[in-house]
Every structure is written in structure tokens, then in C-alpha cells.
Design a protein around this motif. Structure first.
Motif, PDB file in Angstrom:
ATOM      1  N   GLY A 219      -2.236   1.920 -16.313  1.00  0.00           N
ATOM      2  CA  GLY A 219      -0.985   2.655 -16.167  1.00  0.00           C
ATOM      3  C   GLY A 219      -1.081   3.722 -15.102  1.00  0.00           C
ATOM      4  N   GLU A 236       1.795  11.121 -18.025  1.00  0.00           N
ATOM      5  CA  GLU A 236       1.752   9.659 -17.938  1.00  0.00           C
ATOM      6  C   GLU A 236       3.154   9.124 -17.694  1.00  0.00           C
ATOM      7  N   VAL A 237       3.263   8.125 -16.816  1.00  0.00           N
ATOM      8  CA  VAL A 237       4.548   7.463 -16.613  1.00  0.00           C
ATOM      9  C   VAL A 237       4.822   6.577 -17.817  1.00  0.00           C
ATOM     10  N   GLU A 238       5.926   6.831 -18.503  1.00  0.00           N
ATOM     11  CA  GLU A 238       6.262   6.090 -19.710  1.00  0.00           C
ATOM     12  C   GLU A 238       6.762   4.705 -19.344  1.00  0.00           C
ATOM     13  N   TYR A 239       6.061   3.689 -19.851  1.00  0.00           N
ATOM     14  CA  TYR A 239       6.401   2.313 -19.502  1.00  0.00           C
ATOM     15  C   TYR A 239       6.041   1.418 -20.682  1.00  0.00           C
ATOM     16  N   ASP A 240       6.957   0.548 -21.097  1.00  0.00           N
ATOM     17  CA  ASP A 240       6.767  -0.270 -22.291  1.00  0.00           C
ATOM     18  C   ASP A 240       6.074  -1.597 -22.013  1.00  0.00           C
ATOM     19  N   ALA A 279       5.563  15.828 -24.283  1.00  0.00           N
ATOM     20  CA  ALA A 279       5.310  14.811 -25.294  1.00  0.00           C
ATOM     21  C   ALA A 279       5.513  15.378 -26.700  1.00  0.00           C
TER      22      ALA A 279
END
Length: 280
Positions: A219, A236-240, A279
Motif C-alpha cells: 500500500g 496511509e492511503v485508504e484503499y479497499d 484514524a
């Protein structure tokens, strides 16, 4: 061939007073705050610096590479510096020598430590690191080149890429080859490094914070320092989806916010705005 016409624009930077610099294969062009042409700086051959940051006190930060015939291939001298005008840099922050052997094709194991990762502030402070797979070292310099920051993290060590990472990287190079030559790279033309780089990039956000992209994790993860070298937080880049999907992404920011884009040829025209949230 004239003011406002470019062969291949590669950099665009504003001074705080609105003046604009545009980097091109032919040189670097200056416009005033009304976008009236002011002049152009030119260099001979491949010595033209690539524009990184316009410094409000004058000049700009950039990087240049000099290619020379070597014993086994091509010797490359890469220099990070500050330019006030044409010719050599007025301040040299760091210089790095490497070698490129054309018959070896694209061999990323040979270029592990041949890249300078860097960024700068509008006030002229410069931060840089030499690419590595097992060292985490960051240097900071004042505008005149005097060192003021030295960060070393001894906890970093070599980390192997996952199979998904390797495949995503090979897909990127195959896409690049199709764009450049109209065909796909063969296994014997691109040799991927099986290890992750410890540092993948850095930028400053206008608030005296240095964002360092960590390469040892899947990531996109940043470690954020203040200018004294203290760790403030991680982001952190939020990515699913699969973290390997983000291998070809570039993230940058300044005092106005954060931008991200995919460097792949299929999606590079899309630019995304990112928001920093705490967060839960």
C-alpha cells in the motif's frame, strides 16, 4: 518555436508572487504573474536541470544528469542543486555516480542505489535520500547547502516483494513498452528487483512537515517528520482493494492539500484529491 510553445513540458512551478516557471526539453521559461513571457534559460546537450521547486529568494531547485562514456557502458553523474541562471548550479547539495550497461536491458538490481529521492521547500530547504533496499537515511540542507538534519532508522532491513507486487510491476513495464515500442517487454529485457526500496518518495506540506513514503510495506504509507527529525505520525492511503494496485501511484502535497495519480499509461490522466483525516 516561440514564447508559450513547448516541445515537451516536464515541470511547472510558481513563485509565491505569482511568477511561473515551466521546464521543457529546450530549457526553463519564466513568466510574470500576468503570464507574460519574461525569458528562457537554456543549457547545452543533456545538462539541463529538471525543475523541482521555485525558491522565493531566487532561482530554483532541480536535478541534472550528465552521461559520459564509461569502461563498460555509460557513466551517469546525477546532481541535486540550486540554479540561479544558466550554467552550473550555484549550490550543489548531493552528487551520485552510477553506470548503465545498455546490453543488460532494464536491470533494476543494478539501479538500487542510483536514484536520488528529494524534495524542497519554497524557502530553499532541501531534503534528500539515496535509494536503497536496506538503509533508511535522510539528509536535510539549508538553502546554502549547510546540513541541518540527519535521520537514520536502523530498524529497516530488506523486505521481499510479494508475488502480486512483482506481477503489478511487470504489468507496468509491459504497458510502458507497448507505449514506447508498440510491443511488450520480454523477460530478458526487464529484470525486476525482488526487494522493496526503503524510501519511495518525499514531499513537504507547507507546515514544516516532511512526508516520507515507506517502501517496505504494502500500500501507500507515509512517515511524517517535523523539521527537527521527530516523528509526528504515520498516514496511509485508504484503499479497499489489493495493495499492489497502488504500486504505480504517486502522491504529493503542499500547503493547499494532497493529490494522487496512477502513473500507468491507462489511468495517468486521472488526478485525485485526498483528504487527511484522523484514524478512529
Amino acid at each position: 518555436e516561440g514564447p508559450g510553445e513547448f516541445r515537451m513540458p516536464s515541470g511547472l512551478e510558481f513563485y509565491s508572487d505569482g511568477r511561473l516557471l515551466i521546464g521543457d526539453t529546450d530549457g526553463i521559461t519564466l513568466y510574470d504573474s500576468s503570464y507574460e513571457y519574461q525569458g528562457q534559460l537554456t543549457w547545452s546537450g543533456f545538462d539541463k536541470p529538471w525543475l523541482q521547486m521555485a525558491v522565493d529568494t531566487g532561482g530554483f531547485i532541480g536535478i541534472t544528469s550528465t552521461w559520459l562514456p564509461g569502461e563498460n557502458g555509460i557513466e551517469i553523474v546525477t546532481t541535486l542543486g540550486r540554479w540561479e541562471g544558466e550554467g552550473d548550479p550555484s549550490v550543489e547539495y548531493f552528487s551520485l555516480e552510477s553506470e548503465f550497461i545498455p546490453e543488460n536491458g532494464i536491470d533494476h538490481t543494478e539501479s538500487r542505489e542510483s536514484e536520488i529521492i528529494y524534495c524542497a521547500t519554497r524557502a530553499g530547504k532541501v531534503f534528500y535520500s539515496q535509494s536503497s533496499i536496506d538503509e533508511f537515511v535522510i539528509h536535510g540542507c539549508e538553502p546554502d547547502g549547510a546540513p541541518f538534519l540527519h535521520i537514520v532508522d536502523d530498524n529497516f532491513h530488506r523486505v521481499r516483494k510479494s508475488e502480486e507486487d512483482v506481477q503489478a510491476e511487470m504489468d507496468f513495464w509491459n504497458s510502458f513498452a507497448r507505449m514506447m515500442r508498440g510491443d511488450s517487454s520480454k523477460d530478458n529485457t526487464v529484470k525486476l528487483d525482488p526487494y522493496r526500496r526503503t524510501i519511495l518518495g518525499m514531499f513537504t506540506d507547507g507546515g514544516e512537515r516532511l512526508w516520507v513514503r515507506l517502501g517496505c510495506y504494502p500500500g501507500i504509507i507515509f512517515r511524517v517528520y517535523d523539521f527537527s527529525g521527530e516523528i509526528l505520525f504515520h498516514a496511509e492511503v485508504e484503499y479497499d482493494g489489493n495493495p499492489a494496485d497502488l504500486n504505480s501511484w504517486e502522491i504529493t502535497g503542499d500547503e493547499h492539500g494532497f493529490l494522487g495519480y496512477d502513473k500507468s499509461n491507462e489511468y495517468c490522466q486521472r488526478i485525485y484529491m485526498l483528504t487527511l483525516v484522523e484514524a478512529e
